[in-house]
Design a protein around this motif. Structure first.
Motif, PDB file in Angstrom:
ATOM      1  N   LEU A  57       0.862  -1.165   0.000  1.00 12.19           N
ATOM      2  CA  LEU A  57       0.000   0.000   0.000  1.00 12.19           C
ATOM      3  C   LEU A  57       0.905   1.223   0.000  1.00 12.19           C
ATOM      4  O   LEU A  57       1.877   1.274   0.734  1.00 12.19           O
ATOM      5  CB  LEU A  57      -0.884  -0.009   1.249  1.00 12.19           C
ATOM      6  N   PRO A  58       0.608   2.198  -0.839  1.00 13.67           N
ATOM      7  CA  PRO A  58       1.466   3.391  -0.845  1.00 13.67           C
ATOM      8  C   PRO A  58       1.342   4.131   0.480  1.00 13.67           C
ATOM      9  O   PRO A  58       0.292   4.141   1.107  1.00 13.67           O
ATOM     10  CB  PRO A  58       0.900   4.226  -1.994  1.00 13.67           C
ATOM     11  N   PHE A  59       2.444   4.731   0.899  1.00 17.93           N
ATOM     12  CA  PHE A  59       2.392   5.578   2.085  1.00 17.93           C
ATOM     13  C   PHE A  59       1.726   6.888   1.713  1.00 17.93           C
ATOM     14  O   PHE A  59       2.006   7.462   0.665  1.00 17.93           O
ATOM     15  CB  PHE A  59       3.809   5.883   2.570  1.00 17.93           C
ATOM     16  N   VAL A  60       0.849   7.359   2.580  1.00 16.18           N
ATOM     17  CA  VAL A  60       0.280   8.677   2.339  1.00 16.18           C
ATOM     18  C   VAL A  60       0.699   9.619   3.463  1.00 16.18           C
ATOM     19  O   VAL A  60       0.830   9.218   4.614  1.00 16.18           O
ATOM     20  CB  VAL A  60      -1.260   8.640   2.208  1.00 16.18           C
ATOM     21  N   SER A  61       0.934  10.867   3.110  1.00 17.58           N
ATOM     22  CA  SER A  61       1.368  11.849   4.103  1.00 17.58           C
ATOM     23  C   SER A  61       0.138  12.468   4.761  1.00 17.58           C
ATOM     24  O   SER A  61      -0.967  12.377   4.222  1.00 17.58           O
ATOM     25  CB  SER A  61       2.202  12.925   3.422  1.00 17.58           C
ATOM     26  N   PRO A  62       0.338  13.112   5.901  1.00 17.11           N
ATOM     27  CA  PRO A  62      -0.816  13.736   6.583  1.00 17.11           C
ATOM     28  C   PRO A  62      -1.524  14.756   5.702  1.00 17.11           C
ATOM     29  O   PRO A  62      -2.717  14.985   5.868  1.00 17.11           O
ATOM     30  CB  PRO A  62      -0.194  14.426   7.797  1.00 17.11           C
ATOM     31  N   ILE A  63      -0.809  15.348   4.764  1.00 19.12           N
ATOM     32  CA  ILE A  63      -1.458  16.333   3.892  1.00 19.12           C
ATOM     33  C   ILE A  63      -2.383  15.618   2.898  1.00 19.12           C
ATOM     34  O   ILE A  63      -3.471  16.086   2.587  1.00 19.12           O
ATOM     35  CB  ILE A  63      -0.408  17.190   3.144  1.00 19.12           C
ATOM     36  N   GLU A  64      -1.937  14.463   2.458  1.00 13.43           N
ATOM     37  CA  GLU A  64      -2.768  13.713   1.498  1.00 13.43           C
ATOM     38  C   GLU A  64      -3.956  13.026   2.154  1.00 13.43           C
ATOM     39  O   GLU A  64      -4.884  12.607   1.480  1.00 13.43           O
ATOM     40  CB  GLU A  64      -1.910  12.652   0.800  1.00 13.43           C
ATOM     41  N   ASP A 103       4.437  16.808  12.841  1.00 15.75           N
ATOM     42  CA  ASP A 103       3.325  17.048  11.905  1.00 15.75           C
ATOM     43  C   ASP A 103       1.993  17.208  12.643  1.00 15.75           C
ATOM     44  O   ASP A 103       1.758  16.552  13.661  1.00 15.75           O
ATOM     45  CB  ASP A 103       3.160  15.858  10.935  1.00 15.75           C
ATOM     46  N   SER A 104       1.137  18.040  12.069  1.00 17.86           N
ATOM     47  CA  SER A 104      -0.233  18.120  12.574  1.00 17.86           C
ATOM     48  C   SER A 104      -1.101  17.191  11.755  1.00 17.86           C
ATOM     49  O   SER A 104      -1.016  17.174  10.534  1.00 17.86           O
ATOM     50  CB  SER A 104      -0.798  19.527  12.409  1.00 17.86           C
ATOM     51  N   GLN A 147      -7.820  15.422  15.550  1.00 14.92           N
ATOM     52  CA  GLN A 147      -6.788  16.445  15.354  1.00 14.92           C
ATOM     53  C   GLN A 147      -5.761  16.343  16.456  1.00 14.92           C
ATOM     54  O   GLN A 147      -6.104  16.408  17.642  1.00 14.92           O
ATOM     55  CB  GLN A 147      -7.422  17.836  15.373  1.00 14.92           C
ATOM     56  N   PHE A 148      -4.531  16.154  16.071  1.00 20.01           N
ATOM     57  CA  PHE A 148      -3.462  16.108  17.070  1.00 20.01           C
ATOM     58  C   PHE A 148      -2.136  16.368  16.386  1.00 20.01           C
ATOM     59  O   PHE A 148      -2.034  16.351  15.154  1.00 20.01           O
ATOM     60  CB  PHE A 148      -3.450  14.756  17.796  1.00 20.01           C
ATOM     61  N   THR A 149      -1.141  16.637  17.212  1.00 24.25           N
ATOM     62  CA  THR A 149       0.195  16.884  16.691  1.00 24.25           C
ATOM     63  C   THR A 149       1.080  15.732  17.141  1.00 24.25           C
ATOM     64  O   THR A 149       1.005  15.307  18.298  1.00 24.25           O
ATOM     65  CB  THR A 149       0.735  18.219  17.242  1.00 24.25           C
TER      66      THR A 149
END
Ligand code: C2O
Ligand code: CU
Ligand code: CU
Length: 500
Positions: A57-64, A103-104, A147-149
């Motif tokens: 499975l591709p890694f997805v970033s928090p932005i994606e 990252d948030s 939502q967390f950091t």
């Protein structure tokens, strides 16, 4: 409210077909008890032909990744056969999230199931309101913003549902995902990455004749754990992976509800353990096999140098001493085919990280959590046959409003998990904190390689007692400690503690 009923019958239930640890069988026979209605169940692994390509499975970033939806869909974990299952997207499991420390995260979670669920971020130290405590379930059709950091070191964490008494079923049906955190320290090590870094989510599934996933635990299964005869890796059955003659980094999550794996290579060669639940170890630990209990993760380096092109080997699970319930057979998990001479060069670093050992000062508060119930109750119940107790922690089963311990944020404590009176197996997990394992007495009488770093889940085999040391973070509120045999968790082997 099945569990409540279970307790009202006086805490004693007669279970036909329960697996009885041999030691108890012996003592019962000596007492002249009739054990004839206690048959043994056995689920044998069906291996398949390992001819399906391992899905990465591709890694997805928090932005994606701005949303996750718990949903039912139809996909093919068994190639060519439709199965109805659950996932955090269409298909089984959820995206593999890869974030950086700092990252948030902001994820709009939507529950499209027909019952309550939520998301617990296993291993992440985040505010209590985001932890997916069973109090915070999201009702069918509703949504919630997580939502967390991220404020912790690199490691492989994961996410899964945590609604009271429904966790096992939802995880089994497909709700789980890996959550990898990176940081600079780890990046600087230049460990194998890209196609040489392979996340592996290992799960066992039981299926019906039509290949639909079958989660229907009997009372016996609830006592022992629910086992499947088919192993899925990254959501697919009986897979292979082509490799080159170099090092690969395998990041393994045991996402099974109850099954423990004793990871090994089929040619018996050694491999390096470089990390566990809470990230990198101080230095690599060479092993030839390694136990991985439900909820635990390990970070491994496998060296394919010296393997002939065209050769095949397997990641497998070796037998181990898990009473009569687990570890009774050896089976394969994933096939590697060595297809290519590699131009990669990687040399194993001798130092990976520094693990500052928390000082076990004798003045520290020691809390004891005694595991009980199950078949262990038999010894004291002479004259009664075929009886079992629900699994307990300090003689309690879970009551959502009960808080069994209050700890101060910033305080360091030693928690002793005591399975010394039991012949059963329990992987114990603590929310909201990462701990170090100080010692194991009884049973194996030692720590294993993956226990030399930060942990959030620790396996107790028969008769074992472990001492854990931890400093509680500033995230105040109610968290749980529970058995990560999810059938045990759902039948109440869970307690609340609070950070104040
Ligand atoms: Cu992975 Cu409370 O669980
Ligand atoms: Cu957790
Ligand atoms: Cu348990």
């Amino acid at each position: 409210m099945e569990r409540r009923k279970f307790i009202k019958t006086g805490g004693l239930v007669s279970i036909a077909g329960l697996l009885i640890p041999s030691i108890i069988l012996e003592s019962c026979k000596k007492k002249g008890m009739d054990m004839s209605n206690m048959a043994t169940t056995s689920i044998s692994i069906k291996e398949g032909s390992f001819s399906t390509l391992l899905p990465i499975l591709p890694f997805v970033s928090p932005i994606e990744i701005s949303s996750l939806t718990a949903q039912q869909s139809v996909s093919q974990p068994f190639i060519g056969h439709n199965s109805t299952l659950l996932g955090y997207h269409s298909g089984i499991l959820g995206p593999m999230i890869k974030a950086k420390n700092g990252d948030s995260i902001s994820i709009a979670f939507s529950n499209q199931l027909s019952e309550e669920t939520n998301i617990h971020w296993h291993g992440l130290m985040i505010p209590q309101a985001m932890d997916g405590h069973p109090d915070h379930s999201v009702s069918a059709g509703s949504s919630f913003n997580y939502q967390f950091t991220i404020n912790q070191r690199a490691g492989m964490y994961w996410y899964h549902p945590h609604p009271e008494m429904k966790t096992a079923k939802q995880v089994f049906m497909g709700l789980a995902g890996a959550f990898i955190v990176n940081d600079l320290e780890e990046e600087n090590l230049k460990l194998p990455n890209g196609e040489y870094e392979i996340p592996l989510v290992i799960q066992d599934k039981r299926i019906n004749y039509d290949y639909s996933l079958n989660y229907s635990p009997t009372e016996t299964d609830k006592m022992n754990g629910y086992f499947g005869e088919h192993i899925l890796v990254n959501g697919l059955y009986s897979t292979y992976k082509e490799v080159e003659t170099t090092y690969y980094r395998l990041r393994v999550l045991n996402g099974s509800t109850a099954r423990i794996y004793n990871l090994a290579l089929s040619n018996n060669s050694s491999f390096e353990v470089i990390g566990s639940d809470g990230g990198l170890l101080a230095s690599p630990e060479k092993v030839t096999s390694l136990l991985l209990a439900p909820g635990e993760r390990v970070d491994l380096l496998i060296d394919f140098n010296g393997q002939a092109i065209g050769s095949e080997l397997y990641l497998q699970s070796n037998k181990f001493d898990g009473g009569m319930i687990q570890g009774t057979e050896q089976f394969k998990l994933l096939k590697f085919i060595v297809t290519k001479k590699s131009s990669q060069t990687f040399s194993l670093p001798s130092i990976l990280s520094s693990i500052p050992l928390i000082n076990a000062n004798p003045s520290l508060k020691v809390r004891s959590w005694v595991l009980g119930g199950g078949m262990s109750g038999m010894g004291s119940m002479s004259g009664m046959n075929s009886m079992v107790m629900p699994h307990t922690i300090n003689n309690k089963t879970y009551v959502s409003t009960e808080i069994l311990a209050s700890v101060k944020a910033g305080d360091t404590e030693i928690w002793e998990i005591d399975n010394s009176m039991n012949t059963e197996i329990h992987p114990i997990h603590i929310h909201g904190v990462q701990f170090q394992v100080l010692s194991r007495t009884g049973g194996r009488n030692q720590l294993i390689a993956s226990e030399k770093g930060w942990k959030d889940t620790v396996l107790l085999l028969a008769n074992e007692k472990v001492r854990l040391i931890m400093t509680f973070p500033q995230n105040k509120g109610k968290f749980v400690l529970h058995c990560h045999n999810l059938e045990h968790e759902d039948s109440g082997m869970m307690v609340n503690f609070e950070i104040i």
